[in-house]
Design a protein around this motif. Structure first.
Motif, PDB file in Angstrom:
ATOM      1  N   GLN A 163      20.807  58.470  55.702  1.00  0.00           N
ATOM      2  CA  GLN A 163      19.211  58.266  55.423  1.00  0.00           C
ATOM      3  C   GLN A 163      18.529  59.513  54.713  1.00  0.00           C
ATOM      4  OE1 GLN A 163      17.301  55.457  55.717  1.00  0.00           O
ATOM      5  NE2 GLN A 163      15.852  56.617  55.039  1.00  0.00           N
ATOM      6  N   GLU A 164      19.064  60.542  55.615  1.00  0.00           N
ATOM      7  CA  GLU A 164      18.299  62.135  55.176  1.00  0.00           C
ATOM      8  C   GLU A 164      18.612  62.189  53.516  1.00  0.00           C
ATOM      9  OE1 GLU A 164      19.080  61.981  59.241  1.00  0.00           O
ATOM     10  OE2 GLU A 164      20.235  61.596  57.671  1.00  0.00           O
ATOM     11  N   LYS A 165      19.804  61.957  53.137  1.00  0.00           N
ATOM     12  CA  LYS A 165      20.039  62.097  51.758  1.00  0.00           C
ATOM     13  C   LYS A 165      19.214  61.165  50.884  1.00  0.00           C
ATOM     14  CE  LYS A 165      22.995  64.523  49.187  1.00  0.00           C
ATOM     15  NZ  LYS A 165      24.246  64.124  49.365  1.00  0.00           N
ATOM     16  N   GLN A 166      19.106  59.822  51.204  1.00  0.00           N
ATOM     17  CA  GLN A 166      18.163  59.083  50.416  1.00  0.00           C
ATOM     18  C   GLN A 166      16.818  59.368  50.393  1.00  0.00           C
ATOM     19  OE1 GLN A 166      19.333  55.981  48.961  1.00  0.00           O
ATOM     20  NE2 GLN A 166      17.413  54.988  48.869  1.00  0.00           N
ATOM     21  N   THR A 167      16.319  59.925  51.637  1.00  0.00           N
ATOM     22  CA  THR A 167      14.900  60.500  51.391  1.00  0.00           C
ATOM     23  C   THR A 167      14.799  61.545  50.617  1.00  0.00           C
ATOM     24  OG1 THR A 167      14.694  59.602  53.773  1.00  0.00           O
ATOM     25  CG2 THR A 167      13.101  61.190  53.011  1.00  0.00           C
ATOM     26  N   LEU A 168      15.949  62.457  50.632  1.00  0.00           N
ATOM     27  CA  LEU A 168      15.819  63.870  49.685  1.00  0.00           C
ATOM     28  C   LEU A 168      16.006  63.370  48.316  1.00  0.00           C
ATOM     29  CD1 LEU A 168      16.284  66.887  49.300  1.00  0.00           C
ATOM     30  CD2 LEU A 168      18.577  66.402  49.470  1.00  0.00           C
ATOM     31  N   VAL A 169      16.750  62.202  47.906  1.00  0.00           N
ATOM     32  CA  VAL A 169      16.714  61.745  46.583  1.00  0.00           C
ATOM     33  C   VAL A 169      15.600  61.346  45.948  1.00  0.00           C
ATOM     34  CG1 VAL A 169      17.927  60.343  44.882  1.00  0.00           C
ATOM     35  CG2 VAL A 169      19.452  61.752  46.412  1.00  0.00           C
ATOM     36  N   ASN A 170      14.918  60.517  47.080  1.00  0.00           N
ATOM     37  CA  ASN A 170      13.835  59.849  46.515  1.00  0.00           C
ATOM     38  C   ASN A 170      12.453  60.818  46.169  1.00  0.00           C
ATOM     39  OD1 ASN A 170      11.724  57.456  46.581  1.00  0.00           O
ATOM     40  ND2 ASN A 170      10.926  58.462  48.420  1.00  0.00           N
ATOM     41  N   TRP A 171      12.439  61.810  46.969  1.00  0.00           N
ATOM     42  CA  TRP A 171      11.653  62.943  46.902  1.00  0.00           C
ATOM     43  C   TRP A 171      11.918  63.670  45.518  1.00  0.00           C
ATOM     44  CZ3 TRP A 171      12.653  68.476  46.638  1.00  0.00           C
ATOM     45  CH2 TRP A 171      11.607  69.273  46.831  1.00  0.00           C
TER      46      TRP A 171
ATOM     47  N   LYS B 169      24.265  51.858  52.829  1.00  0.00           N
ATOM     48  CA  LYS B 169      23.806  51.118  51.568  1.00  0.00           C
ATOM     49  C   LYS B 169      22.016  51.128  51.616  1.00  0.00           C
ATOM     50  CE  LYS B 169      28.101  48.342  51.505  1.00  0.00           C
ATOM     51  NZ  LYS B 169      28.826  47.004  51.744  1.00  0.00           N
ATOM     52  N   TYR B 170      21.799  51.261  50.292  1.00  0.00           N
ATOM     53  CA  TYR B 170      20.296  50.912  50.134  1.00  0.00           C
ATOM     54  C   TYR B 170      20.096  50.126  49.058  1.00  0.00           C
ATOM     55  CZ  TYR B 170      20.176  54.919  53.682  1.00  0.00           C
ATOM     56  OH  TYR B 170      20.291  55.733  54.725  1.00  0.00           O
TER      57      TYR B 170
ATOM     58  N   SER C  44       7.397  51.797  45.736  1.00  0.00           N
ATOM     59  CA  SER C  44       6.524  52.026  46.794  1.00  0.00           C
ATOM     60  C   SER C  44       6.846  52.387  48.330  1.00  0.00           C
ATOM     61  CB  SER C  44       5.712  50.764  47.010  1.00  0.00           C
ATOM     62  OG  SER C  44       6.671  49.761  47.388  1.00  0.00           O
ATOM     63  N   SER C  45       8.282  52.249  48.329  1.00  0.00           N
ATOM     64  CA  SER C  45       8.855  52.829  49.604  1.00  0.00           C
ATOM     65  C   SER C  45       8.974  54.243  49.760  1.00  0.00           C
ATOM     66  CB  SER C  45      10.226  52.217  49.798  1.00  0.00           C
ATOM     67  OG  SER C  45      11.031  52.246  49.080  1.00  0.00           O
ATOM     68  N   ASP C  46       9.401  54.521  50.946  1.00  0.00           N
ATOM     69  CA  ASP C  46       9.601  56.192  51.342  1.00  0.00           C
ATOM     70  C   ASP C  46      10.914  56.339  50.838  1.00  0.00           C
ATOM     71  OD1 ASP C  46       6.817  56.264  52.220  1.00  0.00           O
ATOM     72  OD2 ASP C  46       7.266  55.855  54.056  1.00  0.00           O
ATOM     73  N   THR C  47      11.814  55.669  50.721  1.00  0.00           N
ATOM     74  CA  THR C  47      13.301  55.957  50.763  1.00  0.00           C
ATOM     75  C   THR C  47      13.878  55.547  49.326  1.00  0.00           C
ATOM     76  OG1 THR C  47      14.099  53.973  51.485  1.00  0.00           O
ATOM     77  CG2 THR C  47      13.953  55.662  53.118  1.00  0.00           C
ATOM     78  N   GLY C  48      13.244  54.470  48.756  1.00  0.00           N
ATOM     79  CA  GLY C  48      13.636  54.139  47.449  1.00  0.00           C
ATOM     80  C   GLY C  48      14.720  53.035  47.692  1.00  0.00           C
TER      81      GLY C  48
END
Length: 309
Positions: free
Chosen positions: A226-234, A266-267, A288-292
């Motif tokens: 989840q941390e990596k997903q949020t990082l890539v989204n950023w 998976k996302y 629009s989501s915070d994680t993509g």
């Protein structure tokens, strides 16, 4: 007068004979008293001496009735004493018989205990021999373990020396890695945590994007948390499409990352993946989501990409 003397003499003779019989009986009883043998032997000898004396006195009694009467009284007294002694001996004999029976019982008990101890001794001897054999084996094993211990101690010391050397080399490599990452940052890379990321400004196909990362000594980004997903989204930013390092181009339907790790976290966007055999590569998109979320798409389509190392 002579007849009375003869009668008295006969009486004395009978008494003497009875005494003789009594002496013989006492001798027989003496023989039966095994534990009082020495005492009875002495008494028998005394009785024999007394008997010899009585024989002499009997001859003298034939000429001297009064003396014989007195001697008879003495013999009666002696007989009474002997009877008392006999009774005492009988009592002693009874006591000895009881003691003998007790000793017999004790002997039987001791015999059983001896047999048990003999059996126990045989068992203990076997156990001792087994323990001796086991002891000898353990001594050998101890010596082998001591040798092994000495060898392992040397190996441990060598490994400790090697470990210390590797620690120094690791620290040196970490310094060099930090220096390289700093150099990468200066060349457009972003250092986040222990990794560096490069976000392209160009647009290329998935294979071209992957090759560009390889040329930079990196690989397309792998998202496994989840941390990596949020990082890539950023890193990606809103409303941007970027290729990530996920594909099923090797085996249809089996999604794997470019570092050969299987897909676990998976996302996918709702309904994805849905492209079948034509859409074998994955891009990341955040609306629009915070994680993509992820979409599968044709690998030839040109998007931006993110490299990781």
């Amino acid at each position: 007068m002579e007849r009375n003397q003869l009668t008295s003499s006969n009486t004395l003779t009978k008494e003497w004979e009875q005494l003789q019989i009594s002496g013989n009986n006492l001798t027989a009883e003496r023989d039966q008293l095994q534990t009082s043998n020495n005492t009875l032997t002495k008494e028998r000898d005394q009785l024999q001496t007394s008997n010899n004396t009585l024989i002499k006195e009997r001859d003298q009694l034939q000429t001297s009735s009064n003396n014989l009467t007195e001697e008879r009284d003495q013999l009666q007294t002696s007989s009474n004493n002997m009877t008392d002694e006999r009774d005492q001996l009988q009592t002693s004999n009874n006591t000895l018989i009881k003691e003998r029976d007790q000793l017999q019982t004790s002997n039987i008990t001791l015999t059983k205990e001896r047999d048990q101890l003999q059996t126990s001794n045989i068992t203990l001897t076997k156990e001792r021999d087994q323990l001796q054999t086991s002891y000898n084996t353990l001594i050998k094993e101890k010596d082998q373990l001591q040798t092994s211990y000495n060898t392992l101690t040397k190996e441990r010391d060598q490994l400790q020396t090697s470990y210390n050397t590797l620690i120094k080399e690791r620290d040196q490599l970490q310094k060099e890695t930090e220096h390289l990452k700093q150099s990468l940052v200066e060349k457009g890379w972003k250092k986040l945590g222990s990794s560096c990321y490069y976000v392209s400004t160009e647009y290329k196909s998935w294979e071209e994007s992957r090759q560009d990362c390889r040329n930079r000594g990196a690989h397309l980004v792998v998202i496994n948390s989840q941390e990596k997903q949020t990082l890539v989204n950023w890193l990606c930013g809103r409303n941007n499409y970027v290729w990530i390092g996920l594909t099923d181009s090797v085996t249809e339907g089996t999604w794997k990352w470019v570092d050969d790790t299987p897909l676990t976290t998976k996302y996918w966007n709702s309904g994805e993946p849905n492209g079948g055999g034509a859409e074998n590569c994955v891009y990341f998109y955040s609306l629009s989501s915070d994680t993509g979320e992820w979409w599968d798409y044709e690998c030839s389509y040109k998007y931006r990409w993110i490299c990781e190392k």
